[in-house]
Each structure stands twice: as C-alpha cells, then as structure tokens.
Write a protein that holds these residues in place. Structure first.
Motif, short mmCIF file in Angstrom:
data_model
loop_
_atom_site.label_atom_id
_atom_site.label_comp_id
_atom_site.label_asym_id
_atom_site.label_seq_id
_atom_site.Cartn_x
_atom_site.Cartn_y
_atom_site.Cartn_z
N GLN A 1 2.03 -7.33 -1.69
CA GLN A 1 3.37 -7.36 -2.27
C GLN A 1 4.25 -6.24 -1.75
O GLN A 1 5.44 -6.43 -1.51
N HIS A 2 3.68 -5.07 -1.56
CA HIS A 2 4.44 -3.91 -1.10
C HIS A 2 4.96 -4.12 0.32
O HIS A 2 6.09 -3.76 0.64
N HIS A 3 4.15 -4.72 1.17
CA HIS A 3 4.50 -4.84 2.58
C HIS A 3 5.13 -6.16 3.01
O HIS A 3 5.72 -6.22 4.09
N ILE A 4 5.02 -7.21 2.23
CA ILE A 4 5.44 -8.53 2.70
C ILE A 4 6.95 -8.61 2.92
O ILE A 4 7.41 -9.26 3.84
N GLY A 5 7.73 -7.96 2.09
CA GLY A 5 9.17 -7.87 2.30
C GLY A 5 9.86 -9.20 2.54
O GLY A 5 9.62 -10.18 1.84
N ASN B 1 -1.54 -12.63 5.64
CA ASN B 1 -0.19 -12.93 6.11
C ASN B 1 0.61 -13.60 5.01
O ASN B 1 0.11 -13.76 3.89
N PHE B 2 1.82 -14.02 5.32
CA PHE B 2 2.69 -14.53 4.26
C PHE B 2 2.26 -15.87 3.69
O PHE B 2 2.78 -16.32 2.68
N PHE B 3 1.26 -16.51 4.27
CA PHE B 3 0.72 -17.75 3.71
C PHE B 3 -0.21 -17.49 2.52
O PHE B 3 -0.56 -18.42 1.81
N CYS C 1 -3.11 1.93 -2.28
CA CYS C 1 -2.92 0.49 -2.02
C CYS C 1 -1.59 0.22 -1.33
O CYS C 1 -1.47 -0.72 -0.55
N THR C 2 -0.59 1.04 -1.62
CA THR C 2 0.72 0.84 -1.00
C THR C 2 0.89 1.65 0.28
O THR C 2 1.68 1.29 1.13
N THR C 3 0.18 2.74 0.41
CA THR C 3 0.36 3.58 1.60
C THR C 3 -0.48 3.10 2.78
O THR C 3 -0.19 3.47 3.91
N ALA C 4 -1.49 2.27 2.53
CA ALA C 4 -2.29 1.71 3.64
C ALA C 4 -1.45 0.71 4.41
O ALA C 4 -0.55 0.07 3.85
N PRO C 5 -1.71 0.54 5.71
CA PRO C 5 -0.98 -0.47 6.49
C PRO C 5 -1.17 -1.87 5.91
O PRO C 5 -2.17 -2.15 5.23
N PHE C 6 -0.25 -2.76 6.21
CA PHE C 6 -0.29 -4.13 5.70
C PHE C 6 -1.62 -4.79 6.02
O PHE C 6 -2.07 -4.80 7.15
N GLY C 7 -2.26 -5.34 4.99
CA GLY C 7 -3.53 -6.04 5.16
C GLY C 7 -4.74 -5.15 5.30
O GLY C 7 -5.84 -5.62 5.52
N GLU C 8 -4.55 -3.84 5.19
CA GLU C 8 -5.67 -2.91 5.36
C GLU C 8 -5.86 -2.04 4.12
O GLU C 8 -6.17 -0.86 4.22
#
Length: 130
Positions: A59-63, A106-108, A28-35
């Motif tokens: 959560q992992h990718h939103i930064g 996305n961040f929304f 879940c964390t190693t996949a690209p953001f949103g994928e």
C-alpha cells in the motif's frame, strides 16, 4: 512510536489494515517495494500477522499504479485475502529450483480475476451463448 496505524496518512486514503490488526513495524514502509522484511519467508496460509508487513509495504509503495478502488472497511479484508494469495504464489514460484525468473509483488496483487482480465492479451472475449 515504531508502528503505524490505519490513520497514518502515507498516501491518499492512508494505510488500511485488515480486521484485528492495529499496527505494523515502520520497516514495512521503508523497505523497497515488494521487499518487506520476511516476505519471502511467509508460509502459505500463515497467520495474517505474517502478511501484514508485506501488505503495508504494498500500500505504501503502489501509488498511482494502484488500479483498484480505494479500500474501505467493507473491502479491505477481501483485498487483503487476494493479496495473501498473491504473496503465496510469488513465494511458490520463487522457490522453484529450475526457474530462470524471479516473481514479485505488483499492482495485480489486490485485484479480482475480473479486474485483471482487461490487462491480459488486450482482448476480452464475449461469453459463449449456451
């Protein structure tokens, strides 16, 4: 261990899981953001466990793009519900056969309508007096 838990410090504040969820696969964390694995196959109003991987990925990718306050035990379930609605809408839009665009996370996705308002059209209209 192949899973993560709420205390694993991936970013400031860690990953916060909804009530009753103890872990999620590391993929879940190693996949690209949103994928996150299986995100596009989540059925509207499916069981929470099907949304959790996408939630952890978010959560992992939103930064630094995260515009909502840090999650805590009082807010995480509400934010998770908002996120699930966003996933459902993204999947619905992407399944439209005549669409020429692709929607994404996305961040929304964890924001209330009130929190989103300042980002749309740049103008906030005052409430009309009755």
């Amino acid at each position: 261990s192949s899973g993560i838990n709420a205390e694993w410090p991936l970013r400031p504040g860690g990953i916060h899981l909804p009530t009753g969820q103890k872990a999620a696969p590391k993929a879940c964390t190693t996949a690209p953001f949103g994928e996150s694995p299986g995100m596009s196959k989540i059925r509207r109003n499916g069981k929470n466990k099907f949304y959790v991987c996408a939630w952890v990925n978010f959560q992992h990718h939103i930064g630094e793009d995260k515009a909502t306050p840090e999650y805590n035990s009082d807010t995480v379930d509400m934010r998770f519900d908002l996120f699930k609605s966003c996933v459902d809408e993204v999947n619905r839009l992407n399944k439209q056969k005549d669409s020429t665009s692709t929607s994404g996370i996305n961040f929304f996705c964890d924001m209330t309508e009130e929190e989103k308002r300042p980002y749309f059209n740049g103008l906030v209209m005052p409430e009309a007096e009755a």
